[in-house]
Design a protein around this motif. Structure first.
Motif, PDB file in Angstrom:
ATOM      1  N   ASP A  33      24.964  -3.459  -0.881  1.00 53.67           N
ATOM      2  CA  ASP A  33      26.169  -2.654  -0.685  1.00 53.67           C
ATOM      3  C   ASP A  33      25.812  -1.288  -0.098  1.00 53.67           C
ATOM      4  O   ASP A  33      26.650  -0.637   0.528  1.00 53.67           O
ATOM      5  CB  ASP A  33      26.871  -2.449  -2.028  1.00 53.67           C
ATOM      6  N   ILE A  34      24.598  -0.864  -0.375  1.00 56.49           N
ATOM      7  CA  ILE A  34      24.136   0.449   0.041  1.00 56.49           C
ATOM      8  C   ILE A  34      22.680   0.312   0.490  1.00 56.49           C
ATOM      9  O   ILE A  34      21.892  -0.340  -0.191  1.00 56.49           O
ATOM     10  CB  ILE A  34      24.166   1.443  -1.156  1.00 56.49           C
ATOM     11  N   VAL A  35      22.347   0.961   1.644  1.00 57.69           N
ATOM     12  CA  VAL A  35      20.942   0.968   2.068  1.00 57.69           C
ATOM     13  C   VAL A  35      20.475   2.405   2.271  1.00 57.69           C
ATOM     14  O   VAL A  35      21.229   3.265   2.718  1.00 57.69           O
ATOM     15  CB  VAL A  35      20.719   0.153   3.365  1.00 57.69           C
ATOM     16  N   TYR A  36      19.228   2.649   1.906  1.00 59.31           N
ATOM     17  CA  TYR A  36      18.661   4.005   1.986  1.00 59.31           C
ATOM     18  C   TYR A  36      17.262   3.869   2.601  1.00 59.31           C
ATOM     19  O   TYR A  36      16.254   3.962   1.896  1.00 59.31           O
ATOM     20  CB  TYR A  36      18.577   4.585   0.562  1.00 59.31           C
ATOM     21  N   PRO A  37      17.165   3.648   3.919  1.00 66.42           N
ATOM     22  CA  PRO A  37      15.862   3.461   4.560  1.00 66.42           C
ATOM     23  C   PRO A  37      15.233   4.800   4.925  1.00 66.42           C
ATOM     24  O   PRO A  37      15.845   5.600   5.637  1.00 66.42           O
ATOM     25  CB  PRO A  37      16.203   2.655   5.821  1.00 66.42           C
ATOM     26  N   LYS A  38      14.032   5.037   4.467  1.00 64.38           N
ATOM     27  CA  LYS A  38      13.428   6.366   4.590  1.00 64.38           C
ATOM     28  C   LYS A  38      11.917   6.276   4.508  1.00 64.38           C
ATOM     29  O   LYS A  38      11.387   5.553   3.684  1.00 64.38           O
ATOM     30  CB  LYS A  38      13.952   7.233   3.438  1.00 64.38           C
ATOM     31  N   SER A  39      11.256   7.056   5.309  1.00 64.13           N
ATOM     32  CA  SER A  39       9.792   7.061   5.302  1.00 64.13           C
ATOM     33  C   SER A  39       9.230   7.853   4.131  1.00 64.13           C
ATOM     34  O   SER A  39       9.864   8.789   3.653  1.00 64.13           O
ATOM     35  CB  SER A  39       9.287   7.672   6.607  1.00 64.13           C
ATOM     36  N   TRP A  40       8.068   7.463   3.674  1.00 59.52           N
ATOM     37  CA  TRP A  40       7.299   8.292   2.733  1.00 59.52           C
ATOM     38  C   TRP A  40       5.821   7.944   2.865  1.00 59.52           C
ATOM     39  O   TRP A  40       5.474   6.920   3.451  1.00 59.52           O
ATOM     40  CB  TRP A  40       7.794   8.127   1.298  1.00 59.52           C
ATOM     41  N   ALA A  41       5.003   8.831   2.342  1.00 59.31           N
ATOM     42  CA  ALA A  41       3.562   8.574   2.370  1.00 59.31           C
ATOM     43  C   ALA A  41       3.164   7.864   1.091  1.00 59.31           C
ATOM     44  O   ALA A  41       3.726   8.121   0.039  1.00 59.31           O
ATOM     45  CB  ALA A  41       2.809   9.890   2.477  1.00 59.31           C
ATOM     46  N   PRO A  42       2.195   6.942   1.187  1.00 60.20           N
ATOM     47  CA  PRO A  42       1.761   6.241  -0.025  1.00 60.20           C
ATOM     48  C   PRO A  42       1.285   7.240  -1.088  1.00 60.20           C
ATOM     49  O   PRO A  42       0.714   8.271  -0.763  1.00 60.20           O
ATOM     50  CB  PRO A  42       0.591   5.375   0.446  1.00 60.20           C
ATOM     51  N   TRP A  43       1.523   6.871  -2.316  1.00 60.64           N
ATOM     52  CA  TRP A  43       1.112   7.652  -3.473  1.00 60.64           C
ATOM     53  C   TRP A  43      -0.370   8.020  -3.396  1.00 60.64           C
ATOM     54  O   TRP A  43      -0.755   9.171  -3.606  1.00 60.64           O
ATOM     55  CB  TRP A  43       1.396   6.804  -4.723  1.00 60.64           C
ATOM     56  N   GLN A  44      -1.185   7.019  -3.053  1.00 61.07           N
ATOM     57  CA  GLN A  44      -2.631   7.248  -3.004  1.00 61.07           C
ATOM     58  C   GLN A  44      -2.965   8.284  -1.931  1.00 61.07           C
ATOM     59  O   GLN A  44      -3.849   9.123  -2.115  1.00 61.07           O
ATOM     60  CB  GLN A  44      -3.385   5.933  -2.731  1.00 61.07           C
ATOM     61  N   VAL A  45      -2.258   8.225  -0.805  1.00 63.61           N
ATOM     62  CA  VAL A  45      -2.490   9.191   0.265  1.00 63.61           C
ATOM     63  C   VAL A  45      -2.099  10.592  -0.202  1.00 63.61           C
ATOM     64  O   VAL A  45      -2.795  11.574   0.073  1.00 63.61           O
ATOM     65  CB  VAL A  45      -1.704   8.784   1.527  1.00 63.61           C
ATOM     66  N   MET A  46      -0.980  10.683  -0.899  1.00 66.98           N
ATOM     67  CA  MET A  46      -0.537  11.987  -1.391  1.00 66.98           C
ATOM     68  C   MET A  46      -1.568  12.589  -2.352  1.00 66.98           C
ATOM     69  O   MET A  46      -1.765  13.799  -2.382  1.00 66.98           O
ATOM     70  CB  MET A  46       0.831  11.867  -2.073  1.00 66.98           C
ATOM     71  N   GLN A  47      -2.205  11.737  -3.118  1.00 67.54           N
ATOM     72  CA  GLN A  47      -3.262  12.217  -4.013  1.00 67.54           C
ATOM     73  C   GLN A  47      -4.434  12.799  -3.217  1.00 67.54           C
ATOM     74  O   GLN A  47      -4.894  13.904  -3.477  1.00 67.54           O
ATOM     75  CB  GLN A  47      -3.770  11.072  -4.894  1.00 67.54           C
ATOM     76  N   GLN A  48      -4.877  12.028  -2.202  1.00 65.26           N
ATOM     77  CA  GLN A  48      -5.965  12.509  -1.343  1.00 65.26           C
ATOM     78  C   GLN A  48      -5.572  13.815  -0.670  1.00 65.26           C
ATOM     79  O   GLN A  48      -6.333  14.760  -0.600  1.00 65.26           O
ATOM     80  CB  GLN A  48      -6.234  11.483  -0.230  1.00 65.26           C
ATOM     81  N   ARG A  49      -4.325  13.823  -0.160  1.00 65.79           N
ATOM     82  CA  ARG A  49      -3.843  14.988   0.573  1.00 65.79           C
ATOM     83  C   ARG A  49      -3.816  16.225  -0.322  1.00 65.79           C
ATOM     84  O   ARG A  49      -4.158  17.325   0.110  1.00 65.79           O
ATOM     85  CB  ARG A  49      -2.425  14.679   1.085  1.00 65.79           C
ATOM     86  N   THR A  50      -3.414  16.027  -1.564  1.00 65.78           N
ATOM     87  CA  THR A  50      -3.369  17.143  -2.504  1.00 65.78           C
ATOM     88  C   THR A  50      -4.766  17.744  -2.668  1.00 65.78           C
ATOM     89  O   THR A  50      -4.939  18.967  -2.607  1.00 65.78           O
ATOM     90  CB  THR A  50      -2.847  16.644  -3.867  1.00 65.78           C
ATOM     91  N   MET A  51      -5.773  16.873  -2.807  1.00 64.84           N
ATOM     92  CA  MET A  51      -7.142  17.382  -2.955  1.00 64.84           C
ATOM     93  C   MET A  51      -7.590  18.137  -1.710  1.00 64.84           C
ATOM     94  O   MET A  51      -8.196  19.204  -1.797  1.00 64.84           O
ATOM     95  CB  MET A  51      -8.097  16.219  -3.220  1.00 64.84           C
ATOM     96  N   GLY A  94       0.801  -1.228   0.000  1.00 70.04           N
ATOM     97  CA  GLY A  94       0.000   0.000   0.000  1.00 70.04           C
ATOM     98  C   GLY A  94       0.832   1.274   0.000  1.00 70.04           C
ATOM     99  O   GLY A  94       0.305   2.353  -0.212  1.00 70.04           O
ATOM    100  N   TYR A  95       2.124   1.145   0.221  1.00 71.04           N
ATOM    101  CA  TYR A  95       2.972   2.351   0.252  1.00 71.04           C
ATOM    102  C   TYR A  95       3.631   2.590  -1.104  1.00 71.04           C
ATOM    103  O   TYR A  95       4.842   2.814  -1.215  1.00 71.04           O
ATOM    104  CB  TYR A  95       4.030   2.224   1.370  1.00 71.04           C
ATOM    105  N   ASP A  96       2.811   2.575  -2.119  1.00 69.90           N
ATOM    106  CA  ASP A  96       3.311   2.643  -3.494  1.00 69.90           C
ATOM    107  C   ASP A  96       3.872   4.009  -3.863  1.00 69.90           C
ATOM    108  O   ASP A  96       3.437   5.037  -3.351  1.00 69.90           O
ATOM    109  CB  ASP A  96       2.160   2.325  -4.468  1.00 69.90           C
ATOM    110  N   LEU A  97       4.823   3.956  -4.797  1.00 67.64           N
ATOM    111  CA  LEU A  97       5.307   5.174  -5.449  1.00 67.64           C
ATOM    112  C   LEU A  97       4.454   5.401  -6.701  1.00 67.64           C
ATOM    113  O   LEU A  97       3.634   4.543  -7.068  1.00 67.64           O
ATOM    114  CB  LEU A  97       6.781   5.012  -5.832  1.00 67.64           C
ATOM    115  N   ILE A  98       4.684   6.540  -7.362  1.00 66.08           N
ATOM    116  CA  ILE A  98       3.950   6.820  -8.601  1.00 66.08           C
ATOM    117  C   ILE A  98       4.298   5.748  -9.646  1.00 66.08           C
ATOM    118  O   ILE A  98       5.482   5.517  -9.921  1.00 66.08           O
ATOM    119  CB  ILE A  98       4.331   8.214  -9.150  1.00 66.08           C
ATOM    120  N   PRO A  99       3.282   5.063 -10.203  1.00 62.68           N
ATOM    121  CA  PRO A  99       3.546   3.947 -11.133  1.00 62.68           C
ATOM    122  C   PRO A  99       4.467   4.318 -12.302  1.00 62.68           C
ATOM    123  O   PRO A  99       5.337   3.531 -12.680  1.00 62.68           O
ATOM    124  CB  PRO A  99       2.140   3.569 -11.629  1.00 62.68           C
TER     125      PRO A  99
END
Lengths: 396, 396, 396
Positions: free
Chosen positions: B264-282, B228-233
């Motif tokens: 070799d490299i890790v980049y652990p970082k939080s983000w909001a799901p794409w779908q949530v960002m869409q709702q939030r934008t509205m 559910g924590y998708d990025l933009i397709p």
């Protein structure tokens, strides 16, 4: 350029440690170091008067962090950076992500990749402002030693809970100019006294800075305030120790009259008692708005009992020949001008108004000098080359 | 100066179109163009280390438009402008008349009469940030072609809803430095993974920027996040395509463990799901405060189910030799430091803290390079002349 | 450089008093002085187009005081300072201690120790803005004569309650460019007319500035507004007097149609009646929020009766050959673009959009010229030396 010649020789001959320590409290600097700062400031001031470009840097940032309001210091710092060729970049903690839990040491590095100077004002929290500056300084040291930062920015205290060194050093430069030399200050009587103001919560850093610095130059320093309006005890000890070492004196009296008697210089100014500042710090930390209001009410009532602490014409007559030099860091609370009853009578202030402007005018030069002295082991050589090149500031 | 010689030859030999297109998405630039930006950044960094003046401009403005908070990028952009000799002028939309119905194309011209660069951060509105930048770019093109603007300012994306190219390119410069060359990155495994944070609504631009850029250099890129924590397709497709073309790979997994294994490299970082960002934008658009609160509550509850997405010592042991390089765009949510439970354990972060500072330190150089490359058809010639003149930055 | 040669000769031959008076109202300057400002602006614009460094100052501050919102003027002033080599320092009265009872003359000195220019926008309070500027000017004079300030900063009116000289002079420069010379303006008909806007409280300074300036050059100036939308009576007298002296005319009519008929230039723009601005000033002073709301309601209702004051295609057809030059200080209220019904129809505005951008583009040059003319008794010599040195602005 005879004027600058003698100054440059003096600057060149002094062995100081200014290049490796930040300017955070005047009593951490040796007397030689304080004189160095005054002399560098004077050379730069002369250079500008003669239309000689004072810039040492072609590019580079100077960071400012103002955790309290400021006009004078803000503009003085901006001017100092501009005189040196640095560009100001303000860290506005409201606009930044600092509120989001960033640590001090991380931020100190993040803002400093291209920074040659950092100036901080943090005077609201007793016990915290100067400590914060040292935390920043330690982070810069780590960043520089670990190869994160290509240079160690000069760190300048633009007012903290303990000292206000750019103010007190500008005041000293003004006294030196006014009386014709540092040696002329020996034996001069200066009265640092509390004065009534219709506001509350003014920082302790100015009176503390004055007694901590003027006691270094053989002056007879008198501190006066109503009972209960104490400064931080440690700073009183510093002043006592300084006076002893410099052949001057430091004493406390309990009336403005006593302090003013035969004074050569008077510095009447309001401040909040040390104990109140401690309470206020706790309330601010807890964001206790009701508590802060109650404290303000209580303090204003207490202040109101001391309206006779007022720098009037009568009070001035007590001073040496009735004509002591009046000083103030500005803005003053002027009776009948900026308030109904304040620190100073309008006629007294008006007589010394231009003098207080000249006092303030030293600040840009003092700050520029502090940065230059922190960045270069041989400031005399740097200034000499600028003078030899003598590029015009204004290409008219 | 052998170091810079080889870099300048490489810069000079490349045929790139950087001088005629804005830097808005890394996947719009060719691999040669990306390498160009890295090389220019490195030359400028070396110049400054050797106290050589990096300024190309004697005067000129660099405009900043920050539609979201920023410390790092703000200071990096200010530094970049200063390195080039430009003066920053911030468009503060609160202080301006923009709220009064001014159109984007008008404002773009009004602020650009003397501007050589414009940097924009607009990451709050999904589907709008990058589009806004293109609208500004089109207005600048029109203004320049119509004779309104005497020059076309370079437009730099300082973070949008889709990409964060100054961050990802700085990350790439750091990887190049750390591993000793771009060619060393081929075959390296990088894990871009979601991590738990007690906040919500963090933009997608960093993870999207990382998978979109690192897939260009033959790396084995793994993306991991809870269901559910998708990025933009669209960006996933970009990464897929890039990996194929560069001889690397791009895959998605559903646990942090899987992603970390042999990385070799890790980049652990939080983000909001794409779908949530869409709702939030509205909701943001409709200024629906209640709706935003409800969404936040819902998301925080959802986040709380994924606290095991935590970059701990145990997790790090899964990586190659237990010593993958930890990366973060900062500030990180550090467990027991900046929050009770966050993205990374304190001991892991502390071990890589200085490394993350060095990662961040590339940003000013990357931004300066992007501007320089956009403004000059022959950046090698421009830099060569600066190196030949070799004016000292600090005239000590 | 023949172009600049003729301009420099003209600049050098004029005897003007610009070096000893601030630019606060165009009608305080002689016609020669106004032409001087135009010519200096043009020389600097040409220099920049030819990549010649326009800086006169190596360091020095330019102060800005914006007591009202601004995009265009803010950026124009910042650009002008940058063109001259000065660094902007904004006096943000919110962040400063000015609210604490500081007097104007003290602040004027405190911010000016290293300042070569001060620009002020103060257009909110009728009867106060221009007066405030003069108070600042007098304080600067005192500070300079008393040895507080090493230089007298140039003071520039960036819009006050009476005039908007940087706007009107930029408009004049644009008319000169568009029609091919100042002499071409003689006899040209310009219609300065009120236009409907869904907002209220727009300052009077633009229409007043236009009728006060354009009447200097032999133009036929027509002012039109609905009954009750009067400008300050004194300024009408100024326009009348100017027209007489310059061989032009000044008349008032009561419809937009009448003003537009056979006009060569139209300037349709909303403003609040003089009487309303007086009321508003009192209410603002008393912080009477309810009163301000009531006044706004009343005025919007009154405005709504005048929606036919609309610069439509039909209205434009009334002008000379149906193709008068449309002017606006921007942002315009464009019907169906920025509002439902406004000052100008979308198709009319679109046809002249680029023209209005070019009109605005003169502002940085006009401001730079005003500062240069105030600071140097022989501006031709200063510019000639810059042209002879011909340092490149961009070192490409």
């Amino acid at each position: 350029m005879e004027e600058t010649g003698a100054l440059l020789r003096a600057i060149g001959q002094r062995k100081t440690g200014l290049a490796s320590k930040d300017f955070l409290l005047t009593w951490e600097q040796t007397r030689e170091e304080l004189e160095q700062v005054l002399d560098i400031a004077q050379v730069m001031k002369i250079m500008r008067e003669k239309n000689i470009d004072t810039r040492i840097f072609n590019s580079g940032l100077g960071i400012s962090v103002f955790r309290d309001n400021s006009t004078r210091t803000r503009f003085s710092y901006a001017s100092a950076l501009n005189l040196l060729g640095l560009t100001q970049q303000d860290l506005d903690e409201g606009k930044s992500q600092i509120a989001h839990g960033e640590t001090v040491r991380e931020t100190a590095n993040m803002i400093s990749f291209c920074a040659d100077a950092i100036g901080i004002r943090d005077d609201m929290y007793l016990g915290a402002g100067n400590a914060y500056m040292r935390e920043v300084g330690a982070a810069l040291d780590e960043g520089f030693s670990q190869g994160v930062l290509p240079q160690r920015p000069a760190l300048v205290n633009l007012q903290c809970d303990i000292d206000h060194p750019t103010q007190s050093m500008a005041d000293l430069a003004w006294l030196k100019e006014h009386f014709g030399g540092l040696d002329q200050l020996k034996g001069k009587k200066i009265a640092m006294t509390w004065a009534y103001s219709p506001s509350y919560g003014k920082p302790l850093s100015v009176p503390q800075g004055i007694i901590g610095l003027m006691s270094r130059f053989g002056m007879e320093v008198t501190l006066a305030h109503p009972e209960g309006y104490d400064l931080i005890p440690d700073v009183l000890e510093v002043a006592q120790r300084n006076a002893k070492a410099s052949g001057g004196s430091f004493r406390q009296v309990s009336t403005m009259e006593e302090a003013f008697r035969d004074a050569d210089i008077v510095y009447p100014k309001s401040w909040a008692p040390w104990q109140v500042m401690q309470q206020r710090t706790m309330l601010l930390r807890n964001q206790d708005t009701a508590g802060l209001k109650a404290l303000e009410q209580h303090c204003l009532q207490q202040n109101a009992r001391h309206q006779q602490w007022h720098c009037t014409e009568e009070m001035m007559k007590l001073t040496r020949d009735g004509s002591a030099l009046y000083m103030h860091c500005l803005p003053a609370d002027i009776t009948d001008v900026s308030c109904e009853a304040g620190e100073v009578a309008a006629s007294v202030f008006e007589r010394y108004r231009i003098a207080t402007y000249k006092e303030a005018s030293w600040k840009p030069w003092i700050i520029a000098s502090m940065i230059l002295a922190r960045k270069f082991a041989d400031p005399a050589a740097v200034l000499t080359r600028r003078l030899q090149e003598a590029q015009p500031r204004i290409k008219c």
